[in-house]
Write a protein that holds these residues in place. Sequence first.
Motif, PDB file in Angstrom:
ATOM      1  N   TYR A 575      50.054  84.795  13.041  1.00  0.00           N
ATOM      2  CA  TYR A 575      49.134  84.898  11.903  1.00  0.00           C
ATOM      3  C   TYR A 575      49.330  86.218  11.158  1.00  0.00           C
ATOM      4  O   TYR A 575      49.432  86.244   9.923  1.00  0.00           O
ATOM      5  CB  TYR A 575      47.692  84.770  12.417  1.00  0.00           C
ATOM      6  N   VAL A 576      49.415  87.314  11.904  1.00  0.00           N
ATOM      7  CA  VAL A 576      49.598  88.636  11.283  1.00  0.00           C
ATOM      8  C   VAL A 576      50.963  88.723  10.601  1.00  0.00           C
ATOM      9  O   VAL A 576      51.099  89.270   9.497  1.00  0.00           O
ATOM     10  CB  VAL A 576      49.446  89.758  12.341  1.00  0.00           C
ATOM     11  N   SER A 577      51.999  88.159  11.253  1.00  0.00           N
ATOM     12  CA  SER A 577      53.346  88.178  10.666  1.00  0.00           C
ATOM     13  C   SER A 577      53.375  87.407   9.349  1.00  0.00           C
ATOM     14  O   SER A 577      54.033  87.826   8.384  1.00  0.00           O
ATOM     15  CB  SER A 577      54.352  87.563  11.649  1.00  0.00           C
ATOM     16  N   LEU A 579      50.863  86.988   7.312  1.00  0.00           N
ATOM     17  CA  LEU A 579      50.163  87.792   6.307  1.00  0.00           C
ATOM     18  C   LEU A 579      51.055  88.915   5.789  1.00  0.00           C
ATOM     19  O   LEU A 579      51.124  89.172   4.581  1.00  0.00           O
ATOM     20  CB  LEU A 579      48.875  88.388   6.901  1.00  0.00           C
ATOM     21  N   LEU A 580      51.729  89.593   6.726  1.00  0.00           N
ATOM     22  CA  LEU A 580      52.570  90.734   6.328  1.00  0.00           C
ATOM     23  C   LEU A 580      53.869  90.289   5.660  1.00  0.00           C
ATOM     24  O   LEU A 580      54.546  91.086   5.010  1.00  0.00           O
ATOM     25  CB  LEU A 580      52.888  91.598   7.554  1.00  0.00           C
TER      26      LEU A 580
END
Length: 684
Positions: A575-577, A579-580
């Motif tokens: 999820y964070v990847s 977004l980034l």
Amino acid sequence: MVHVFKSGDKVPEEYGQMLQNVEPSMFVLSAASVLMKYLYNKRNQDLITKLKGPFLEIFVKHLLGSRTKPQIQLLVSCKDILRHCSHDDMKGQILPAAQKSMLRNPEVILESVDYLMSGLSLDLGQYVTDLSKIIGSQFGSKEENTRQEAAHAFKSLAEQCSDHEAVEKIVTHLFAVLNGSEGKLSMADQRISVLQAIGNVSKNAVSGANTLQNLSTNVSENFLTLLQSEVHEGTLVHALQMLSLWCTKFYTCVPDKLILWFKKALSLKTSTSAVRNAYLQCMNAAFQGDTIPQAVDLIPMLIQTVTKASGQANQSNIVAEGVTASCLLVKLSLVDIQAESKMGPFWSVVLDAQKQLFINDKFLSQVGDDVLMNVVTLSERLILEYPQKMTEKISKPYYGALIYCLTHKSRPVRHHTELTIKRLLSLLGGTSISLALIAECEELLSNQKFIEPELFDTEKESTVEQLKYIKPIILTRAVMTVSYVEKADVKDAEAIAKASLVPAHHPCIVYENKDTWTEIVAKLKLDCKNFVRKHLSECLKFVMTGKDLSESSKNAFSCLVRIAPDIVLPPMIQYVSRLLGNAELTVITREEYGIFLTPSGELFDKSMLEKFEKNDDSKQANIKRENKLYSYAEQMAEIELRKELDKKKGRSVKETKPKLTKKQEEMLEAQREKESKIRSRLTE
């Protein structure tokens, strides 16, 4: 000590002999009590009989004969000696010594007599005349502590009396004291102390429904004589509170004389709001179980009380009467169909979700503990007995009132509410009630700011934040109470675990106990790791929002990682990847990111405002640029430091805005608009 006694068969006897040989004093009794307790547990009756006499002699001579007040710990420990006393010991040694000491130093020895009576394993019915006389004479004292000890001593005496005639003698003696048999009681506090003693006598050991019914009827007749002549409001209210204790023992019927007086007293012009509420409370105590049908004739009067409360919603004392009357009306509505048919005006008030007469925040914050407990009782009855009337919209404020009382500063209110909620959750449908209460808890916590207790306790000022502040331990206990349904099936237990995940990680609760949620899950008979694996997507739903997370959400996520890192981290990293990996993020400057983090309406770039403030003379009127002790820079630094400390301690810091010209205001507004456009773009 027990280890020493076990070291040899003769050790207890030798130790007892040694205690007899040392210089006798009241403090020897502590060691003697430990020895007697050990012998009692070992069933060594022969040695108990041998040592009882010498130890009892020390008790009579050095404790009952003491000229200084013995320590409470010593008095409590002596029960292990007193439990072995016989009636011969009582008649021959203890009672004469107590009578003699009470004549000489009553204020010193009264508490000892209290603990003496509670420590004996005898029925004290045959001694009530002698004991009542020496204790009852203390109500004329001007010392409040002495009168309180006397009132409590009568409770200890009554608890040791199983004969109804003996209890009736105590009550008769106390009413005689109230009427001046031991001297005129000129102070209202003195009369109230006697009434407290009469109420305490209701805690007697008499058994049998008919016996208690007759005893309570006789006591109520004595109260009626007092109620008809008493004019002091405080004394009247306390008398009714004590009568309520006796009214709970009406098992077969409420005396007709009492019912007639209830009708008359509520309509008396001399009855104040507090007195009327006390009468209504007394009626609630009297009419229960088999006696409820007797109150049907009171319905019109009770509905009139509720209607009056509805018409004077701003008068908290009048609304309090309505709450107490409603508690009785709810019970009466279950009696028969005819009673229910008369309840129209009552239901229109109680089920009014808009007005919320009895459960609005303003009313709850103004009333005392007794009224709040009545609100809890009313809420319980409505939720329990009328689920078809209590729709989601109507029941929500009642659940909110329960949470308010569960987190109240008063311990009796919290305890009463906790017991009520446990009863509600133990019944069929307890899960839905639990989920509703958790939702109300979460709403309360959303408005609860965390203030470190160390900082809070040292504050002398009472700001709005401090008045609304609830201790972390109270919040923690509240969340755990509403989140536990005994013997819940797996589906229900999982629903409660999911609902309580974020509320149980509020900063206040984490401060008190960071394992609150895992303890809730364990009590629900669930395995934390299996639960996270089974409901991973729902557990991470509050994290994968694309928005800034609250402290509660951050704490909850930390807990999930701690429980099952191998399950939680892989999807979270993806999820964070994702977004980034957004290409547009690479063109965002540091300044734009800072603007994004700044709340709407505030400026990120304060350079322009600081420039205007420096040129504002009004803010620096009391700051001297030349000072023998401090430089100008040091004075300004001190002001900023004080502001930071005030913010940390929860104080409201008053910011003095500089006086700006029209042109300066236009420049600031243009900067705000510029930053707002950047913030909107980044948010999208």
